[in-house]
Design a protein around this motif. Structure first.
Motif, PDB file in Angstrom:
ATOM      1  N   LEU A  60       4.028  -3.952   7.986  1.00  6.87           N
ATOM      2  CA  LEU A  60       4.318  -2.586   6.768  1.00  6.87           C
ATOM      3  C   LEU A  60       4.196  -2.865   5.951  1.00  6.87           C
ATOM      4  O   LEU A  60       4.541  -3.681   5.327  1.00  6.87           O
ATOM      5  N   ARG A  61       5.012  -1.867   4.678  1.00 13.29           N
ATOM      6  CA  ARG A  61       5.004  -1.603   3.257  1.00 13.29           C
ATOM      7  C   ARG A  61       5.997  -2.211   2.917  1.00 13.29           C
ATOM      8  O   ARG A  61       7.286  -1.618   3.691  1.00 13.29           O
ATOM      9  N   ALA A 114      -8.220  -6.545  -3.676  1.00 12.81           N
ATOM     10  CA  ALA A 114      -7.130  -6.638  -4.952  1.00 12.81           C
ATOM     11  C   ALA A 114      -8.078  -6.691  -5.885  1.00 12.81           C
ATOM     12  O   ALA A 114      -8.009  -6.261  -7.471  1.00 12.81           O
ATOM     13  N   ALA A 115      -7.558  -8.371  -5.938  1.00 10.87           N
ATOM     14  CA  ALA A 115      -8.375  -9.344  -7.239  1.00 10.87           C
ATOM     15  C   ALA A 115      -9.589  -9.175  -7.501  1.00 10.87           C
ATOM     16  O   ALA A 115      -9.392  -9.280  -9.157  1.00 10.87           O
ATOM     17  N   PRO A 166      -3.836  -5.214   0.160  1.00 11.88           N
ATOM     18  CA  PRO A 166      -4.401  -4.962  -1.425  1.00 11.88           C
ATOM     19  C   PRO A 166      -3.245  -5.050  -1.974  1.00 11.88           C
ATOM     20  O   PRO A 166      -3.318  -4.598  -3.468  1.00 11.88           O
ATOM     21  N   LYS A 167      -2.531  -3.414  -1.600  1.00 13.11           N
ATOM     22  CA  LYS A 167      -1.493  -3.350  -2.929  1.00 13.11           C
ATOM     23  C   LYS A 167      -0.359  -3.454  -2.626  1.00 13.11           C
ATOM     24  O   LYS A 167       0.939  -4.088  -3.145  1.00 13.11           O
ATOM     25  N   VAL A 168      -0.391  -5.426  -1.965  1.00 16.23           N
ATOM     26  CA  VAL A 168       1.357  -5.884  -2.290  1.00 16.23           C
ATOM     27  C   VAL A 168       0.486  -7.165  -2.603  1.00 16.23           C
ATOM     28  O   VAL A 168      -0.431  -7.830  -2.118  1.00 16.23           O
ATOM     29  N   ILE A 175       3.264  -3.641  -4.604  1.00 13.50           N
ATOM     30  CA  ILE A 175       4.583  -3.614  -4.616  1.00 13.50           C
ATOM     31  C   ILE A 175       4.793  -5.312  -4.381  1.00 13.50           C
ATOM     32  O   ILE A 175       3.531  -6.359  -3.976  1.00 13.50           O
ATOM     33  N   LEU A 176       5.478  -5.595  -4.684  1.00 12.38           N
ATOM     34  CA  LEU A 176       5.905  -7.200  -5.051  1.00 12.38           C
ATOM     35  C   LEU A 176       7.155  -7.651  -4.293  1.00 12.38           C
ATOM     36  O   LEU A 176       8.297  -6.893  -3.656  1.00 12.38           O
ATOM     37  N   THR A 177       6.873  -9.122  -3.597  1.00 14.24           N
ATOM     38  CA  THR A 177       7.609  -9.169  -2.393  1.00 14.24           C
ATOM     39  C   THR A 177       8.154 -10.914  -3.022  1.00 14.24           C
ATOM     40  O   THR A 177       6.739 -11.303  -3.298  1.00 14.24           O
TER      41      THR A 177
END
Ligand code: SF4
Lengths: 76, 745
Positions: free
Chosen positions: B244-245, B653-654, B686-688, B617-619
């Protein structure tokens, strides 16, 4: 009933008094009558929800009184 | 287990059996091990095959313990600072001198400013959690005991939510830990599925749950479902990963409830007899149909439905919750929704389901009871208690975010003395915006730090440094879930001594005897343990040593037998006597009584403009095998395995950013920035991005401004203060935004 008198009652007594008052009065009136705020009542485990008072059995750490969830209280 | 716990070997080596429960040195699970001591030195650690839970298995932290305990940089004598704060100038002193200085200061602040001007800071997840409360309340006499992590975002929220909704101790999946014969016990039932939600138990081994048990159960046929933004090792072996996001967990839980309720997959008998507010919950979850939840969470609709059907029909199917509940301002609602899922699917307090501790915790509650040694007027001065009634009802601490405000503003009163009980929270561990804490803590006039090594926090603030022993150098009692669900208890045995270290309870007793002798009748730690154990269990500490491990008997379906409520009636120990699917307490505290989803403060949807500048999005916060939060960075073998702080980025993403595996990058957002090393992995969206926490560099200069390079890779500088939920819990460690760019320096 004064605050002092109210605090002398046990939990069941407190709850029944509060709910008998709640049958005809709103929270502000009861709070003024016994001289205790919502926060003070919460600290000793009483909450006003949907026109009646409820008691949280595990009172927690609002006061320095034993909270009711100590092992020895449960298995005495 | 064998009665003899200490043995002399023919070659003169002494072997001591122990349970490793707590940092310093290891990590809070209670694994069984044998410590081999030669000429007063720890030479080898090996697993104890007789230990019923860990059965001989150990991880690399305990196996490398000799490197930790005999490390040349370890501090093993009390010291006082002889230079300015931030200078590495110290003088060895005796314990007597240290205690004299400390007691004079405590008396001075108490007499002149009130005991509330003194504050005790505690760290995370260790034995000290049993002792820093009494250190504050009973030895020092202050009401201010602080766990400084914004929104109390670790473990506390889960315990509090359980208190509000179930009126019980900690809910843990049933891994047959209560039984000497474990999974073969006839009372036990193997879970058909286990849902692991926002947790990686193999690495975290949390609070007494032995993570490898998941693998034991998988070997016997249990299937796994993971809910996680990252696909970790267990995820690669799971039937489903709901990837999940980050931060949208509550929407997902409500979507699962929607399917289970609307498809009539819930346990009618349990719902009718033992829950309060089902109709209201049913109405609420209609707002979360799978299509909408799929849009919010990025989890495909079909997968939400399929997993909901499994949770509704698999028997048993426990859900194990993790930090995803705690480190999220919407986490109280998530915890509420997860407990609702467990309850309405009939998985509560049944064999192989979710076990719940009795409302009256074993032994561990002593730590909270010590507050009754303070007068009520003083207790009322506890920082943040008035402003955050929900949190201060369930936790005996200050409110962490209010504490930082108090340090910054001097309101409602000035804090003057700090006691840092083995917490290194200006590194990226238990604080948000540690740079802000660092500036605010400068206002403290006198500080004591207990630790094993000189840390950035100690270098910056200690006036007196008191050396702590590792778990192998002192006696103690393993108490899983701090007594809130005592699956087993174990003896932690002192096997040898290094220097002049003193354990938490020894320091509590010594200080208490000087300042408040009326509260401290015990002369030794062993006397204290005897007094705690004997009345509850009928055996003393020495008996526990000989038993090795004690597994208290467990009763399922306590709610049917009157074993949860204080009046002995069936039901739960809540306001309504039921599992509160609709919470009366939340309503009383001004919160929505039903779970709801709230979009993270910063996200592609809540702050689309900011997200253009900070498009990830940063976790953060996932555990590693080679450290316990900020601990172990100086242990050579562990550092060889994990030399650098790692940020995980998807290769797709990189590539767009020209970033390669092994590059150093900056992570930056509106609140701060830090530098970490890239690991490319397809296991993350890719967005996280996921960044590591707890990094500092013991090899870098100790003095200010470096403080062992504490600011270089400090991910918590990107996490804002006071972005918490309405009841005071949950900070956005798992749901922020940031940008990533290559570090050219
Ligand atoms: S999980 Fe690892 S570090 Fe923790 S007690 Fe067990 S072996 Fe030691």
């Amino acid at each position: 009933m004064t605050k002092e008198e109210f605090l002398k009652l046990d939990d069941a007594g407190k709850l029944s008094f509060l709910n008998s008052e709640a049958a005809t009065k709103d929270f502000a009136q009861i709070s003024a009558e016994i001289g205790m705020t919502k926060a003070e009542l919460g600290k000793i485990g009483f909450y006003y929800v949907g026109n009646k008072f409820l008691l949280k059995p595990m009172k927690g750490y609002g006061t320095t009184e034993r909270s009711g969830n100590e092992y020895k209280d449960r298995f005495k | 287990m064998e009665k003899e716990w200490k043995k002399q070997q023919p070659d003169g080596t002494i072997t001591v059996r122990t349970c490793g429960w707590s940092p310093p040195g290891d990590h809070p699970v209670g694994c069984g091990m044998k410590l081999h001591i030669k000429d007063g030195k720890l030479v080898k650690v090996e697993g104890d095959p007789e230990h019923p839970i860990s059965q001989g298995r150990l991880c690399v932290r305990c196996l490398t313990l000799p490197e930790y305990v005999h490390h040349p940089q370890r501090i093993i004598y009390p010291m006082k600072r002889v230079g300015k704060r931030g200078e590495d100038k110290w003088q060895r002193i005796s314990w007597d001198e240290a205690m004299d200085i400390i007691c004079d200061k405590i008396r001075h602040y108490t007499d002149n400013y009130g005991a509330e001007s003194i504050i005790v800071f505690g760290g995370t997840g260790r034995e000290a959690c049993l002792y820093y409360y009494p250190l504050a309340f009973s030895s020092i006499g202050t009401p201010n005991c602080c766990y400084p992590l914004s929104g109390w975002s670790c473990y506390g929220p889960r315990c509090s939510i359980t208190d509000y909704i179930l009126g019980a101790g900690y809910p843990e999946i049933d891994f047959a830990g209560y039984y000497p014969d474990r999974y073969d016990n006839p009372n036990y039932k193997l879970p058909e599925y286990i849902v692991i939600w926002g947790k990686n138990p193999l690495m975290s081994n949390p609070d007494g749950f032995y993570g490898h048990s998941i693998i034991d159960m998988m070997k016997r046929g249990t299937k796994i479902i993971c809910v996680d933004p990252r696909i970790h090792w267990l995820g690669t072996r799971a039937e489903h990963v709901l990837q999940l996001r980050p931060g949208t967990d509550t929407a997902l839980a409500l979507g699962l409830l929607n399917v289970i309720i609307n498809e009539d997959l819930y346990d009618h008998e349990f719902v009718e007899k033992w829950t309060y507010g089902f109709e209201e919950l049913k109405e609420r979850v209609q707002e979360y149909p799978p299509e909408k939840v799929a849009e919010i969470t990025w989890v495909p609709k079909e997968q939400i439905i399929e997993v909901a059907r499994i949770i509704g029909t698999a028997k048993p199917c426990p859900i194990q919750w993790g930090l995803a509940v705690d480190e999220n301002p919407n986490g109280v609602q998530l915890g509420h929704a997860i407990l609702a899922l467990i309850a309405i699917t009939g998985n509560l307090d049944v064999p192989g389901g979710i076990t719940i501790g009795p409302p009256a915790a074993l032994m561990g509650k002593w730590r909270m009871e010590t507050r009754s040694q303070l007068p009520d007027e003083l207790w009322a001065k506890r920082i943040g208690a008035e402003e955050w009634p929900a949190l201060s009802t369930a936790m005996a601490t200050t409110h962490p975010d209010e504490t930082l405000d108090t340090l910054e503003t001097g309101k409602p009163y000035k804090l003057r003395m700090g006691w840092f009980n083995s917490t290194n929270f200006i590194s990226a561990t238990c604080s948000a915006q540690p740079d802000r804490w660092y500036r605010a803590l400068q206002s403290l006039e006198f500080n004591v730090v207990q630790d094993t090594f000189m840390t950035p926090t100690a270098m910056a603030f200690a006036d007196i440094f008191l050396p702590l022993p590792t778990f192998a150098e002192h006696d103690g009692v393993v108490l899983t879930h701090f007594g809130r669900n005592a699956i087993f208890m174990g003896a932690m045995n002192k096997a040898f001594e290094v220097g002049e270290c003193k354990s938490d309870i020894e320091v509590c007793i010594e200080l208490g005897k000087r300042l408040h002798p009326e509260h401290w009748p015990w002369d030794t730690a062993e006397e204290f343990f005897n007094d705690q154990l004997k009345p509850e269990f009928g055996f003393d500490f020495n008996d526990l040593r000989e038993k090795g491990v004690f597994q208290p008997p467990y009763e399922y379906k306590k709610y049917e037998k009157g074993l949860l409520r204080f009046d002995g009636e069936p039901g739960f120990n809540t306001v309504t006597g039921m599992v509160e699917l609709c919470s009366t307490l939340f309503e009383a505290w001004g919160e929505d009584p039903l779970p709801y989803y709230q979009e993270p403060h910063y996200s592609p949807y809540s702050t689309p403009e900011l997200f253009k500048e900070y498009p990830f999005i940063l976790t953060t916060g996932a555990r590693a095998f080679t450290s316990f939060h900020s601990e172990h960075r100086q242990v050579p073998s562990l550092r060889e395995i994990t030399p650098d702080p790692i940020v995980e980025i998807n290769p797709e993403a990189a590539e767009k950013l020209g970033i390669k595996d092994g590059d150093w990058v900056y992570l930056e957002n509106m609140f701060g920035k830090c530098k970490q090393k890239v690991k490319l992995t397809k296991t993350i969206n890719p967005k996280v991005v996921h960044a590591s926490h707890g990094w500092w560099y013991p090899e870098k200069p100790a003095e200010e401004p470096s403080l062992f390079g504490v600011w270089e890779s400090n991910i918590n500088t990107l996490i804002p203060h006071k972005h918490i939920g309405k009841l005071g819990f949950g900070a956005p460690f798992k749901c922020l935004i940031c940008k990533v760019y290559k570090a050219e320096d």
